[in-house]
Each structure stands twice: as C-alpha cells, then as structure tokens.
Design an enzyme around this catalytic site. Structure first.
Site, short mmCIF file in Angstrom:
data_model
loop_
_atom_site.label_atom_id
_atom_site.label_comp_id
_atom_site.label_asym_id
_atom_site.label_seq_id
_atom_site.Cartn_x
_atom_site.Cartn_y
_atom_site.Cartn_z
N SER A 197 -2.30 4.94 -14.08
CA SER A 197 -3.23 4.66 -15.20
C SER A 197 -3.63 3.19 -15.36
O SER A 197 -4.37 2.86 -16.27
CB SER A 197 -2.67 5.17 -16.54
N GLY A 254 -5.43 1.41 -13.29
CA GLY A 254 -6.64 1.08 -12.55
C GLY A 254 -7.85 1.65 -13.28
O GLY A 254 -8.19 1.22 -14.38
N ASN A 310 -6.25 13.04 -10.82
CA ASN A 310 -6.92 13.50 -12.05
C ASN A 310 -6.70 14.99 -12.16
O ASN A 310 -6.20 15.62 -11.22
CB ASN A 310 -8.41 13.13 -12.05
N TYR A 329 -8.21 4.26 -14.96
CA TYR A 329 -7.91 4.79 -16.31
C TYR A 329 -7.66 3.71 -17.36
O TYR A 329 -7.41 4.01 -18.52
CB TYR A 329 -6.76 5.80 -16.24
N GLY A 374 -9.59 5.04 -6.08
CA GLY A 374 -8.31 4.35 -6.22
C GLY A 374 -7.24 4.86 -5.28
O GLY A 374 -7.51 5.18 -4.11
N VAL A 375 -6.04 4.95 -5.79
CA VAL A 375 -4.91 5.36 -4.96
C VAL A 375 -5.05 6.82 -4.52
O VAL A 375 -4.65 7.20 -3.41
CB VAL A 375 -3.58 5.06 -5.70
N ASP A 376 -5.67 7.62 -5.35
CA ASP A 376 -5.92 9.03 -5.05
C ASP A 376 -6.80 9.15 -3.79
O ASP A 376 -6.47 9.89 -2.85
CB ASP A 376 -6.64 9.65 -6.27
N ASP A 427 0.87 -1.18 0.00
CA ASP A 427 0.00 0.00 0.00
C ASP A 427 0.91 1.23 0.00
O ASP A 427 1.74 1.40 0.90
CB ASP A 427 -0.85 -0.06 1.28
N1 AR6 Z 1 -1.36 1.69 -2.91
C1 AR6 Z 1 -0.80 1.33 -4.08
N2 AR6 Z 1 -1.52 1.13 -5.21
C2 AR6 Z 1 -2.86 1.31 -5.14
C3 AR6 Z 1 -3.52 1.70 -3.95
C4 AR6 Z 1 -2.70 1.90 -2.79
N3 AR6 Z 1 -3.22 2.27 -1.62
N4 AR6 Z 1 -4.84 1.79 -4.23
C5 AR6 Z 1 -5.02 1.47 -5.52
N5 AR6 Z 1 -3.82 1.17 -6.08
P1 AR6 Z 1 -6.03 4.02 -9.87
P2 AR6 Z 1 -5.56 5.45 -12.42
C6 AR6 Z 1 -3.49 0.74 -7.44
O1 AR6 Z 1 -7.41 3.65 -10.30
O2 AR6 Z 1 -5.81 4.22 -13.20
C7 AR6 Z 1 -8.85 8.19 -9.38
O3 AR6 Z 1 -10.22 8.35 -9.20
C8 AR6 Z 1 -4.61 0.22 -8.30
O4 AR6 Z 1 -4.91 -1.14 -7.94
O5 AR6 Z 1 -5.84 4.49 -8.48
O6 AR6 Z 1 -4.37 6.30 -12.79
C9 AR6 Z 1 -8.17 9.48 -9.79
O7 AR6 Z 1 -8.75 10.60 -9.15
C10 AR6 Z 1 -3.95 0.31 -9.67
O8 AR6 Z 1 -3.08 -0.80 -9.88
O9 AR6 Z 1 -5.40 5.19 -10.83
C11 AR6 Z 1 -8.39 9.50 -11.27
O10 AR6 Z 1 -9.69 9.98 -11.59
C12 AR6 Z 1 -3.10 1.58 -9.57
O11 AR6 Z 1 -3.01 1.85 -8.17
C13 AR6 Z 1 -8.30 8.05 -11.66
O12 AR6 Z 1 -8.65 7.31 -10.49
C14 AR6 Z 1 -3.71 2.79 -10.26
O13 AR6 Z 1 -5.11 2.74 -10.14
C15 AR6 Z 1 -6.89 7.64 -12.05
O14 AR6 Z 1 -6.88 6.32 -12.51
#
Ligand code: AR6
Length: 186
Positions: free
Chosen positions: A125, A127, A25, A129, A33-35, A11
């Site tokens: 990107s 997740g 974003n 995205y 997600g991670v955000d 994490d």
């Molecule tokens: N630690 C590490 N990785 C993580 C965590 C964490 N705590 N939580 C999720 N991931 P994503 P994107 C992984 O969707 O695709 C948001 O709403 C996740 O499993 O977080 O760039 C933003 O505001 C995946 O492998 O980011 C944007 O609108 C990776 O992080 C949009 O999502 C990225 O997934 C960005 O989408």
C-alpha cells in the site's frame, strides 16, 4: 524458535525465499507496481492460478486485508501470496490501518499454512495505494513483530525469516528508521 525480521533494499522478484508477498488488487488479475513485476517475471502460470481462484472462490474479488496463495511460476520462490492492501484515506485512517495490518497477518498465516519458512514482503500500500511511507512502515513492522513475538501462533508458526524487500534507498531508509523506533519500544 526465533523468527528473524530483516530489511533489505532490492527487487522482490529476485528473492530466493519460500513465499513472496504480492501487493495485489482485489481482481487478482495483475496491475502495475510490484504486482506487474511479479506477473511479468513469474510468467503466465501465476495469472492462470489467480483466474482459477477467482472462478472458484473470489468472483466478487478478494476483499481488502485478505491473502491467497498461488504458485510462483518462474520466480525463484515456491509461492506467491497475494494480498490486497487498503487505499490510503486520511478520513478513515484507523479502519484502513487495521486492514493494512490484516494484510500482513493473513499473508503470514497463508505462508505458514503452506509450510513456508522464509517470507518476503514489499511495502504493501505504500506505492500506488498512496500510504505515507512512514505510516506504512510502522504498521508493517509492528504487525509482523507482534506475530513473530507470539501474538498469533498460527500465523507465525515455523517461520525462520520475514524479510522486507524495499524498492529504493528512500523506502529502505524509512523502514530502517521505523524499525529502530520500534526496537526501542520492544
Ligand atoms: N520489488 C519490491 N518492491 C517493489 C517492486 C519490486 N519489484 N516494485 C515496486 N515496489 P505498489 P500498492 C514497491 O504500487 O501501493 C498495483 O497496480 C513500490 O516502490 O506496487 O499496494 C496493484 O495491482 C512501493 O514501495 O503497491 C494494485 O492495483 C511498494 O512496492 C496497486 O498497485 C508498493 O507499491 C497496489 O498498490
């Protein structure tokens, strides 16, 4: 100085590093997600600084491929570097792959400018995205390897470690495989 590139399953909000990168974003106002995890755990100070950055510089939103830094609030890190990855679109693959590479370069540059020595990245990107994980991994690793191998001395300056923090065994496996493939080429 040699910069280590490491992969861990975990994490990103728990990493004791100088800078953690957020897959944000362009609004900079949080999301899922991670955000969502970074803002939840880091607390309101991060959002407050994001709001200020929006007001002073990024009223129209932070463009895809760019990166800006804020405090890390209550996270065990010093800074959060927010970058905006591209949404996956097969018809515009090359252009968007270039933007994804830019996220990694710009984030490393922002971190190096702050004096960070350790930086942690999620799989930007890969997740919400929608990037196919193997492609996201290849672009991430090859871009960071290029920077730390000296392709971009400003972005790579002073870094001891660039850590990829992969959420879940599956994503970790994808990155590990991509890393093996890349090392055979290097
Ligand atoms: N630690 C590490 N990785 C993580 C965590 C964490 N705590 N939580 C999720 N991931 P994503 P994107 C992984 O969707 O695709 C948001 O709403 C996740 O499993 O977080 O760039 C933003 O505001 C995946 O492998 O980011 C944007 O609108 C990776 O992080 C949009 O999502 C990225 O997934 C960005 O989408």
């Amino acid at each position: 100085m040699v910069t280590r590139i490491t992969l861990v399953e975990g994490d990103i909000t728990e990493q004791r590093v100088d800078a953690v990168v957020n897959a944000a974003n362009s609004s900079l106002l949080g999301g899922g997600g991670v955000d969502g995890a970074i803002h939840r755990k880091g607390g309101p100070q991060i959002l407050e600084e994001c709001r200020r950055l929006r007001a002073s510089h990024w009223g129209k939103g932070l463009p895809t491929g760019r990166a800006v830094a804020t405090t890390a609030g209550r996270l065990p890190a010093r800074w959060v570097v927010h970058t905006v990855g591209p949404v996956y679109r097969a018809e515009e693959y090359e252009e968007r792959a270039g933007l994804l590479a830019s996220c990694y370069r710009e984030s490393l540059r922002a971190a190096a400018e702050l004096g960070a020595r350790t930086v942690a990245f999620p799989a930007v990107s890969a997740g919400i995205y929608g990037w196919p994980p193997a492609d996201a991994a290849r672009i991430a690793l090859s871009t960071v390897a290029e920077v730390v191998d000296g392709g971009d001395e400003h972005a790579g300056a002073g870094l001891d470690e660039v850590r990829f923090v992969l959420f879940g065994a599956e994503m970790y496996g994808v990155f590990e495989q991509a890393w093996q493939a890349l090392r055979e080429q290097r």
